[in-house]
Design a protein around this motif. Structure first.
Motif, mmCIF file in Angstrom:
data_model
loop_
_atom_site.group_PDB
_atom_site.id
_atom_site.type_symbol
_atom_site.label_atom_id
_atom_site.label_comp_id
_atom_site.label_asym_id
_atom_site.label_seq_id
_atom_site.Cartn_x
_atom_site.Cartn_y
_atom_site.Cartn_z
ATOM 1 N N ILE A 1 -0.316 11.127 12.223
ATOM 2 C CA ILE A 1 0.095 10.811 10.846
ATOM 3 C C ILE A 1 -1.155 10.580 9.988
ATOM 4 O O ILE A 1 -1.255 11.055 8.857
ATOM 5 C CB ILE A 1 1.025 9.568 10.832
ATOM 6 C CG1 ILE A 1 2.399 9.927 11.424
ATOM 7 C CG2 ILE A 1 1.170 9.002 9.424
ATOM 8 C CD1 ILE A 1 3.332 8.734 11.641
ATOM 9 N N HIS A 2 -2.122 9.870 10.583
ATOM 10 C CA HIS A 2 -3.358 9.577 9.839
ATOM 11 C C HIS A 2 -4.280 10.777 9.719
ATOM 12 O O HIS A 2 -5.230 10.752 8.927
ATOM 13 C CB HIS A 2 -4.099 8.398 10.494
ATOM 14 C CG HIS A 2 -3.525 7.069 10.101
ATOM 15 N ND1 HIS A 2 -2.400 6.542 10.693
ATOM 16 C CD2 HIS A 2 -3.879 6.187 9.142
ATOM 17 C CE1 HIS A 2 -2.102 5.382 10.119
ATOM 18 N NE2 HIS A 2 -2.983 5.144 9.186
ATOM 19 N N LYS B 1 1.866 16.044 11.483
ATOM 20 C CA LYS B 1 0.842 16.783 10.723
ATOM 21 C C LYS B 1 1.090 18.293 10.769
ATOM 22 O O LYS B 1 0.674 19.012 9.861
ATOM 23 C CB LYS B 1 -0.559 16.440 11.238
ATOM 24 C CG LYS B 1 -0.824 16.833 12.692
ATOM 25 C CD LYS B 1 -2.269 16.555 13.090
ATOM 26 C CE LYS B 1 -2.535 16.962 14.533
ATOM 27 N NZ LYS B 1 -3.954 16.906 14.891
ATOM 28 N N SER C 1 1.284 1.003 4.693
ATOM 29 C CA SER C 1 2.248 1.114 5.790
ATOM 30 C C SER C 1 2.872 -0.222 6.213
ATOM 31 O O SER C 1 3.946 -0.240 6.802
ATOM 32 C CB SER C 1 1.645 1.849 6.987
ATOM 33 O OG SER C 1 0.414 1.303 7.300
ATOM 34 N N LEU D 1 6.399 7.207 8.926
ATOM 35 C CA LEU D 1 6.003 5.844 9.303
ATOM 36 C C LEU D 1 7.218 4.974 9.611
ATOM 37 O O LEU D 1 7.189 4.158 10.536
ATOM 38 C CB LEU D 1 5.141 5.218 8.200
ATOM 39 C CG LEU D 1 3.728 5.809 8.094
ATOM 40 C CD1 LEU D 1 3.092 5.451 6.753
ATOM 41 C CD2 LEU D 1 2.827 5.326 9.239
ATOM 42 N N VAL E 1 5.599 11.337 4.343
ATOM 43 C CA VAL E 1 4.721 10.402 5.051
ATOM 44 C C VAL E 1 5.384 9.025 5.251
ATOM 45 O O VAL E 1 5.411 8.512 6.371
ATOM 46 C CB VAL E 1 3.336 10.302 4.365
ATOM 47 C CG1 VAL E 1 2.429 9.325 5.106
ATOM 48 C CG2 VAL E 1 2.686 11.687 4.284
ATOM 49 N N LEU F 1 -0.980 5.814 3.174
ATOM 50 C CA LEU F 1 -1.225 5.227 4.502
ATOM 51 C C LEU F 1 -1.685 3.772 4.417
ATOM 52 O O LEU F 1 -1.441 2.988 5.333
ATOM 53 C CB LEU F 1 -2.250 6.074 5.262
ATOM 54 C CG LEU F 1 -1.759 7.482 5.644
ATOM 55 C CD1 LEU F 1 -2.894 8.323 6.220
ATOM 56 C CD2 LEU F 1 -0.591 7.414 6.614
ATOM 57 N N THR F 2 -2.312 3.408 3.302
ATOM 58 C CA THR F 2 -2.751 2.018 3.163
ATOM 59 C C THR F 2 -1.569 1.066 2.919
ATOM 60 O O THR F 2 -1.726 -0.140 2.983
ATOM 61 C CB THR F 2 -3.762 1.837 2.006
ATOM 62 O OG1 THR F 2 -3.091 2.180 0.783
ATOM 63 C CG2 THR F 2 -4.989 2.717 2.181
ATOM 64 N N GLN G 1 -3.331 13.598 8.627
ATOM 65 C CA GLN G 1 -2.785 14.543 7.644
ATOM 66 C C GLN G 1 -3.726 14.867 6.485
ATOM 67 O O GLN G 1 -3.819 16.033 6.101
ATOM 68 C CB GLN G 1 -1.404 14.083 7.166
ATOM 69 C CG GLN G 1 -0.402 14.230 8.327
ATOM 70 C CD GLN G 1 0.994 13.748 8.043
ATOM 71 O OE1 GLN G 1 1.929 14.527 7.960
ATOM 72 N NE2 GLN G 1 1.169 12.451 7.887
ATOM 73 N N LEU H 1 0.876 8.076 15.612
ATOM 74 C CA LEU H 1 0.236 7.357 14.511
ATOM 75 C C LEU H 1 -1.112 8.001 14.159
ATOM 76 O O LEU H 1 -1.465 8.147 12.982
ATOM 77 C CB LEU H 1 0.051 5.877 14.876
ATOM 78 C CG LEU H 1 -0.351 4.962 13.728
ATOM 79 C CD1 LEU H 1 0.693 4.974 12.608
ATOM 80 C CD2 LEU H 1 -0.550 3.524 14.212
ATOM 81 N N VAL I 1 -2.264 11.097 0.148
ATOM 82 C CA VAL I 1 -1.721 10.693 1.459
ATOM 83 C C VAL I 1 -2.481 9.465 1.960
ATOM 84 O O VAL I 1 -1.886 8.506 2.464
ATOM 85 C CB VAL I 1 -1.793 11.844 2.485
ATOM 86 C CG1 VAL I 1 -1.434 11.350 3.883
ATOM 87 C CG2 VAL I 1 -0.870 12.990 2.078
ATOM 88 N N GLU I 2 -3.805 9.487 1.786
ATOM 89 C CA GLU I 2 -4.607 8.323 2.213
ATOM 90 C C GLU I 2 -4.093 7.051 1.546
ATOM 91 O O GLU I 2 -3.976 6.005 2.180
ATOM 92 C CB GLU I 2 -6.092 8.539 1.889
ATOM 93 C CG GLU I 2 -6.820 9.210 3.042
ATOM 94 C CD GLU I 2 -8.038 10.021 2.602
ATOM 95 O OE1 GLU I 2 -8.581 9.789 1.492
ATOM 96 O OE2 GLU I 2 -8.432 10.911 3.394
#
Ligand code: BG6
Length: 367
Positions: free
Chosen positions: A13-14, A160, A209, A341, A337, A206-207, A16, A10, A202-203
């Motif tokens: 992944i974050h 990543k 998920s 997840l 991505v 991720l929000t 990246q 995790l 990507v950010e």
């Protein structure tokens, strides 16, 4: 050392967005008009002499190589073949001095990949290594090295490193295109601008998920599922399927969306989860019709598509996850991505050891 995350996977992944920025750093001209990989020793004359490219790798790195094929062929217009390293050596590949062999390896220590590199050099080809480890065996033995600056990757399932390999291919494709003059300046400018947007995009994925966690938890009750897509979406489907198998042990198969009806459609029955990648504008309609084929047989479909198209896709599927808008060639750097997840949360829901899945090693140094 997990920086507040429950697992290395995790955390990685974050990481990246940072890995993308670091891999691009110093390789794109400040005016945003060209890519110049100054670390490569290959001369322009050599680049002009390349008649074909072989990309050779294992596992996840092989899947990055499948995207790499599309990238190099579309940007530099050089024919590319991508092989798994353990097959490459034994099929007597036609390696000539004007073949550029690209080996891709996170660790730079994979025995199959290293053996393929040696075989290529023995046949007089130049070898370019894309690796995440600067002093690795692959890096030392290759003629040229393009480092992915993803930082150390601890989780066995690669995240990543894979996505940074995609960035390396985009940069390499643009570098070859600059020398060969195969792309209009406007196209290059748009690609570079879109590359620069990827980290923030990507950010934003991720929000979101929490949605994926829910989907993953319902997937975890199934014994088998499918990933489908066309073009680079098919390449990403293969990586999504591998990721899920590696850490959740749920069986899955990746299929070229248009090929399903030629064989495996019989396996789609009531409730079987299908994850459909629908990011290639020119192929939207075709993939949607494949989605209708599986829906008609009772599949439960999650579509990963582009922002702006999600409402249209929503009419044909059960769930939609949208990725921010980018150029068609760059979608893999975003669409992978949500798949990472999904695997992560499925593994977690099943109570498996996410970072150290059974029977797998991070780097395999036997052939
Ligand atoms: C495998 C790992 O055996 O090696 C995979 O379990 C990995 O996760 C593959 O993708 C290739 O590794 P590398 O280091 O050559 O990219």
């Amino acid at each position: 050392e997990k920086a507040g995350f429950d697992h290395f996977m995790l955390k990685e992944i974050h990481e990246q967005p940072k890995a993308y920025r670091d891999t691009m750093l110093g390789r794109i001209a400040d005016d945003g008009l060209s890519v110049n990989l100054k670390e490569l020793s290959m001369l322009d004359d050599y680049i002009r002499s390349i008649s074909k490219v072989h990309i050779v790798a294992c596992g996840t790195a092989y899947h990055a190589g499948l995207v790499g094929k599309s990238v190099i062929e579309s940007l530099a217009r050089i024919p590319v073949e991508t092989d798994v390293a353990s097959e490459y050596r034994y099929r007597s590949p036609i390696i000539t001095p004007d073949t550029l062999v690209i080996v891709v390896s996170q660790s730079g220590e994979t025995a199959d990949t290293l053996a393929a590199l040696r075989e290529a050099r023995r046949n007089g080809a130049k070898v370019l290594a894309i690796t995440n480890v600067v002093g690795s065996s692959v890096a030392r033995e290759a003629d040229d090295v393009l480092v992915t600056w993803a930082g150390p990757e601890i989780a066995v399932a690669s995240t990543k490193a894979y996505s940074s390999q995609l960035i390396a291919f985009y940069l390499l494709g643009l570098n070859l295109a600059r020398v060969l003059g195969t792309q209009e300046q406007q196209t290059v400018k748009e690609l570079i601008a879109a590359l620069h947007q990827l980290p923030e995009q990507v950010e934003s994925i991720l929000t979101q998920s929490a949605v994926l966690k829910q989907v993953a938890e319902s997937m975890a009750n199934h014994r088998s599922l499918f990933f489908i897509g066309r073009g680079v979406d098919y390449a990403v489907a293969q990586e999504g399927s591998l990721k899920l198998k590696e850490i959740s042990y749920i069986h899955s198969e990746a299929y070229a969306a248009g090929e399903l009806k030629h064989g495996t459609l019989a396996l789609i029955e009531d409730g079987v989860p299908v994850i459909a990648l629908v990011t290639q504008e020119g192929l939207y309609e075709k993939t949607l019709s494949n989605i209708k084929e599986v829906k008609a047989r009772g599949a439960h479909v999650l579509a990963v598509t582009n922002a702006g198209f999600e409402h249209e896709v929503a009419q044909s599927v059960d769930e939609v996850f949208s990725i921010p808008k980018t150029l068609p060639l760059l979608t893999p750097a975003l669409s992978v991505v949500p798949l990472q997840l999904l695997s992560y949360y499925a593994s977690l829901a099943l109570g498996h050891d996410v970072d150290k899945p059974r029977n797998l090693a991070k780097s395999v140094t036997v052939e």
